[in-house]
Design a protein around this motif. Sequence first.
Motif, PDB file in Angstrom:
ATOM      1  N   GLY A  44     -17.723  -6.423  -0.222  1.00 26.76           N
ATOM      2  CA  GLY A  44     -18.638  -7.519   0.035  1.00 26.76           C
ATOM      3  C   GLY A  44     -19.214  -7.618   1.437  1.00 26.76           C
ATOM      4  N   ARG A  45     -20.156  -8.527   1.570  1.00 24.95           N
ATOM      5  CA  ARG A  45     -20.911  -8.731   2.801  1.00 24.95           C
ATOM      6  C   ARG A  45     -20.019  -9.237   3.944  1.00 24.95           C
ATOM      7  NH1 ARG A  45     -26.593 -10.161   3.485  1.00 24.95           N
ATOM      8  NH2 ARG A  45     -26.789 -10.251   1.233  1.00 24.95           N
ATOM      9  N   ILE A  46     -19.099 -10.161   3.634  1.00 24.50           N
ATOM     10  CA  ILE A  46     -18.255 -10.745   4.681  1.00 24.50           C
ATOM     11  C   ILE A  46     -17.284  -9.708   5.220  1.00 24.50           C
ATOM     12  CG2 ILE A  46     -16.526 -12.528   5.181  1.00 24.50           C
ATOM     13  CD1 ILE A  46     -17.997 -14.252   3.012  1.00 24.50           C
ATOM     14  N   PHE A  47     -16.712  -8.891   4.328  1.00 23.40           N
ATOM     15  CA  PHE A  47     -15.857  -7.790   4.768  1.00 23.40           C
ATOM     16  C   PHE A  47     -16.605  -6.890   5.738  1.00 23.40           C
ATOM     17  CE2 PHE A  47     -15.267  -3.203   3.930  1.00 23.40           C
ATOM     18  CZ  PHE A  47     -14.069  -3.012   4.610  1.00 23.40           C
ATOM     19  N   THR A  48     -17.827  -6.520   5.402  1.00 23.99           N
ATOM     20  CA  THR A  48     -18.628  -5.647   6.265  1.00 23.99           C
ATOM     21  C   THR A  48     -18.887  -6.305   7.615  1.00 23.99           C
ATOM     22  OG1 THR A  48     -19.687  -4.654   4.323  1.00 23.99           O
ATOM     23  CG2 THR A  48     -20.806  -4.369   6.430  1.00 23.99           C
ATOM     24  N   SER A  49     -19.141  -7.604   7.605  1.00 16.48           N
ATOM     25  CA  SER A  49     -19.384  -8.330   8.865  1.00 16.48           C
ATOM     26  C   SER A  49     -18.153  -8.314   9.767  1.00 16.48           C
ATOM     27  CB  SER A  49     -19.795  -9.777   8.573  1.00 16.48           C
ATOM     28  OG  SER A  49     -21.052  -9.820   7.939  1.00 16.48           O
ATOM     29  N   TYR A  50     -16.967  -8.466   9.172  1.00 21.71           N
ATOM     30  CA  TYR A  50     -15.729  -8.366   9.954  1.00 21.71           C
ATOM     31  C   TYR A  50     -15.539  -6.940  10.472  1.00 21.71           C
ATOM     32  CZ  TYR A  50     -13.503 -12.930   9.123  1.00 21.71           C
ATOM     33  OH  TYR A  50     -13.177 -14.266   9.126  1.00 21.71           O
ATOM     34  N   LEU A  93       0.828  -1.210   0.000  1.00 23.24           N
ATOM     35  CA  LEU A  93       0.000   0.000   0.000  1.00 23.24           C
ATOM     36  C   LEU A  93       0.862   1.259   0.000  1.00 23.24           C
ATOM     37  CD1 LEU A  93      -2.663  -1.154   2.627  1.00 23.24           C
ATOM     38  CD2 LEU A  93      -3.131  -0.695   0.204  1.00 23.24           C
ATOM     39  N   ARG A  94       1.921   1.247   0.784  1.00 21.23           N
ATOM     40  CA  ARG A  94       2.811   2.413   0.884  1.00 21.23           C
ATOM     41  C   ARG A  94       3.536   2.682  -0.430  1.00 21.23           C
ATOM     42  NH1 ARG A  94       5.212   1.208   6.958  1.00 21.23           N
ATOM     43  NH2 ARG A  94       3.533   2.259   8.103  1.00 21.23           N
ATOM     44  N   LYS A  95       3.683   1.624  -1.235  1.00 18.45           N
ATOM     45  CA  LYS A  95       4.354   1.783  -2.531  1.00 18.45           C
ATOM     46  C   LYS A  95       3.366   2.132  -3.638  1.00 18.45           C
ATOM     47  CE  LYS A  95       8.245  -1.085  -1.212  1.00 18.45           C
ATOM     48  NZ  LYS A  95       8.794  -2.462  -1.150  1.00 18.45           N
ATOM     49  N   GLY A  96       2.125   2.399  -3.255  1.00 18.57           N
ATOM     50  CA  GLY A  96       1.137   2.869  -4.216  1.00 18.57           C
ATOM     51  C   GLY A  96       0.332   1.806  -4.918  1.00 18.57           C
ATOM     52  N   VAL A  97       0.480   0.554  -4.475  1.00 16.04           N
ATOM     53  CA  VAL A  97      -0.300  -0.521  -5.086  1.00 16.04           C
ATOM     54  C   VAL A  97      -1.710  -0.518  -4.485  1.00 16.04           C
ATOM     55  CG1 VAL A  97      -0.484  -3.023  -5.416  1.00 16.04           C
ATOM     56  CG2 VAL A  97       1.764  -1.912  -5.438  1.00 16.04           C
ATOM     57  N   LYS A  98      -2.718  -0.652  -5.315  1.00 19.07           N
ATOM     58  CA  LYS A  98      -4.089  -0.785  -4.813  1.00 19.07           C
ATOM     59  C   LYS A  98      -4.294  -2.234  -4.394  1.00 19.07           C
ATOM     60  CE  LYS A  98      -6.065   2.833  -7.769  1.00 19.07           C
ATOM     61  NZ  LYS A  98      -6.212   3.828  -6.718  1.00 19.07           N
ATOM     62  N   VAL A  99      -4.659  -2.439  -3.136  1.00 21.65           N
ATOM     63  CA  VAL A  99      -4.887  -3.797  -2.632  1.00 21.65           C
ATOM     64  C   VAL A  99      -6.359  -3.927  -2.261  1.00 21.65           C
ATOM     65  CG1 VAL A  99      -4.193  -5.573  -0.984  1.00 21.65           C
ATOM     66  CG2 VAL A  99      -2.521  -3.849  -1.725  1.00 21.65           C
ATOM     67  N   VAL A 100      -7.023  -4.903  -2.887  1.00 21.42           N
ATOM     68  CA  VAL A 100      -8.457  -5.107  -2.701  1.00 21.42           C
ATOM     69  C   VAL A 100      -8.682  -6.495  -2.112  1.00 21.42           C
ATOM     70  CG1 VAL A 100     -10.719  -5.184  -3.830  1.00 21.42           C
ATOM     71  CG2 VAL A 100      -8.929  -3.654  -4.711  1.00 21.42           C
ATOM     72  N   GLY A 101      -9.538  -6.578  -1.094  1.00 22.69           N
ATOM     73  CA  GLY A 101      -9.794  -7.869  -0.466  1.00 22.69           C
ATOM     74  C   GLY A 101     -11.267  -8.116  -0.227  1.00 22.69           C
ATOM     75  N   GLY A 102     -11.628  -9.396  -0.166  1.00 22.89           N
ATOM     76  CA  GLY A 102     -12.999  -9.769   0.149  1.00 22.89           C
ATOM     77  C   GLY A 102     -13.153 -11.273   0.196  1.00 22.89           C
ATOM     78  N   ALA A 103     -14.303 -11.717   0.666  1.00 25.75           N
ATOM     79  CA  ALA A 103     -14.753 -13.113   0.639  1.00 25.75           C
ATOM     80  C   ALA A 103     -14.183 -14.010   1.734  1.00 25.75           C
ATOM     81  CB  ALA A 103     -14.489 -13.763  -0.724  1.00 25.75           C
ATOM     82  N   SER A 104     -12.861 -13.986   1.935  1.00 21.96           N
ATOM     83  CA  SER A 104     -12.256 -14.912   2.883  1.00 21.96           C
ATOM     84  C   SER A 104     -11.104 -14.214   3.606  1.00 21.96           C
ATOM     85  CB  SER A 104     -11.803 -16.179   2.147  1.00 21.96           C
ATOM     86  OG  SER A 104     -11.421 -17.190   3.052  1.00 21.96           O
ATOM     87  N   MET A 105      -9.878 -14.715   3.440  1.00 20.38           N
ATOM     88  CA  MET A 105      -8.727 -14.034   4.031  1.00 20.38           C
ATOM     89  C   MET A 105      -8.694 -12.569   3.612  1.00 20.38           C
ATOM     90  SD  MET A 105      -5.960 -13.945   5.830  1.00 20.38           S
ATOM     91  CE  MET A 105      -5.361 -15.616   6.156  1.00 20.38           C
ATOM     92  N   GLY A 106      -9.073 -12.296   2.375  1.00 20.17           N
ATOM     93  CA  GLY A 106      -9.084 -10.919   1.885  1.00 20.17           C
ATOM     94  C   GLY A 106     -10.016 -10.030   2.672  1.00 20.17           C
ATOM     95  N   ALA A 107     -11.170 -10.573   3.075  1.00 18.63           N
ATOM     96  CA  ALA A 107     -12.133  -9.803   3.864  1.00 18.63           C
ATOM     97  C   ALA A 107     -11.574  -9.516   5.253  1.00 18.63           C
ATOM     98  CB  ALA A 107     -13.449 -10.565   3.971  1.00 18.63           C
ATOM     99  N   LEU A 108     -10.941 -10.523   5.857  1.00 19.56           N
ATOM    100  CA  LEU A 108     -10.373 -10.360   7.196  1.00 19.56           C
ATOM    101  C   LEU A 108      -9.271  -9.309   7.197  1.00 19.56           C
ATOM    102  CD1 LEU A 108     -10.010 -11.196  10.160  1.00 19.56           C
ATOM    103  CD2 LEU A 108      -8.590 -13.110   9.356  1.00 19.56           C
ATOM    104  N   ARG A 109      -8.317  -9.438   6.265  1.00 21.51           N
ATOM    105  CA  ARG A 109      -7.207  -8.478   6.219  1.00 21.51           C
ATOM    106  C   ARG A 109      -7.699  -7.075   5.856  1.00 21.51           C
ATOM    107  NH1 ARG A 109      -5.037 -11.504   9.004  1.00 21.51           N
ATOM    108  NH2 ARG A 109      -3.086 -12.648   8.654  1.00 21.51           N
ATOM    109  N   ALA A 110      -8.677  -6.977   4.962  1.00 18.77           N
ATOM    110  CA  ALA A 110      -9.200  -5.655   4.587  1.00 18.77           C
ATOM    111  C   ALA A 110      -9.862  -4.968   5.771  1.00 18.77           C
ATOM    112  CB  ALA A 110     -10.172  -5.782   3.420  1.00 18.77           C
ATOM    113  N   SER A 111     -10.543  -5.750   6.619  1.00 18.24           N
ATOM    114  CA  SER A 111     -11.194  -5.151   7.791  1.00 18.24           C
ATOM    115  C   SER A 111     -10.153  -4.637   8.780  1.00 18.24           C
ATOM    116  CB  SER A 111     -12.114  -6.169   8.475  1.00 18.24           C
ATOM    117  OG  SER A 111     -11.376  -7.198   9.121  1.00 18.24           O
ATOM    118  N   GLU A 112      -9.009  -5.318   8.831  1.00 15.08           N
ATOM    119  CA  GLU A 112      -7.945  -4.922   9.759  1.00 15.08           C
ATOM    120  C   GLU A 112      -7.119  -3.751   9.226  1.00 15.08           C
ATOM    121  OE1 GLU A 112      -7.144  -9.467  11.461  1.00 15.08           O
ATOM    122  OE2 GLU A 112      -6.127  -8.759   9.670  1.00 15.08           O
TER     123      GLU A 112
END
Length: 220
Positions: A98-104, A69-88
């Motif tokens: 997505g719905r799972i991201f919102t739940s986390y 992220l600091r190097k300017g890359v767009k990182v998008v997550g959802g559904a599973s591990m991606g949802a968990l890390r995106a919430s953090e």
Amino acid sequence: MHGKKIIIFTGPSLSHLEASAILEADYRPPVRRGDIQEAMKENPDIIGIIDGVFHQSPAVGHREIIDALRKGVKVVGGASMGALRASELSELGMVGVGRIFTSYLEGEIESDDDVAVAFNPENLEPLSDSLVSIEFNLKRALRRGVIGDPDFRELMDTARKIFYPLRNYRRILHEARIPDDVKESLLLFLESEGRDLKREDALEVIHHIRKLAYGSESKD
């Protein structure tokens, strides 16, 4: 914008074949610790995280995502591990979808056990059902009157006690102490109307990345 370098980690939630029909990208197996660092050597514009390993080997680290992220890359997550890390990491710029991201994010679910499934390492297909989809479908069955409140509680208690690689609807129905006619009705409901939340959210991630990369342009 057609020259965007896009790397997406997915597996049991959404197959590479199905995802590539929506968006051309470099599709890789579920992300592990160190995979983002390796991906960064290729100077990607966008990294998508859908699936990742939880217990088989070290999970993807927060620091490697933050570095991207600091190097300017767009990182998008959802559904599973991606949802968990995106919430953090949402406050640091990781985009959650997505719905799972919102739940986390809202604290409705907190554990990685809610999204963990076992998968075949050869073809990445899921071998168990996720707790988040199980609960979603059981709540729908409850609202429809297919099951009652005591049945719902018994089914969820049973589901939570089953180790995630072994967790599936048939095992839950076999072990839960609810009437046989209710089991039969629920099985029919699940077979005809059951939804896979992780797959739905994974599709949303792919569409979101496509929009990021191409705007209103089509894939072709």
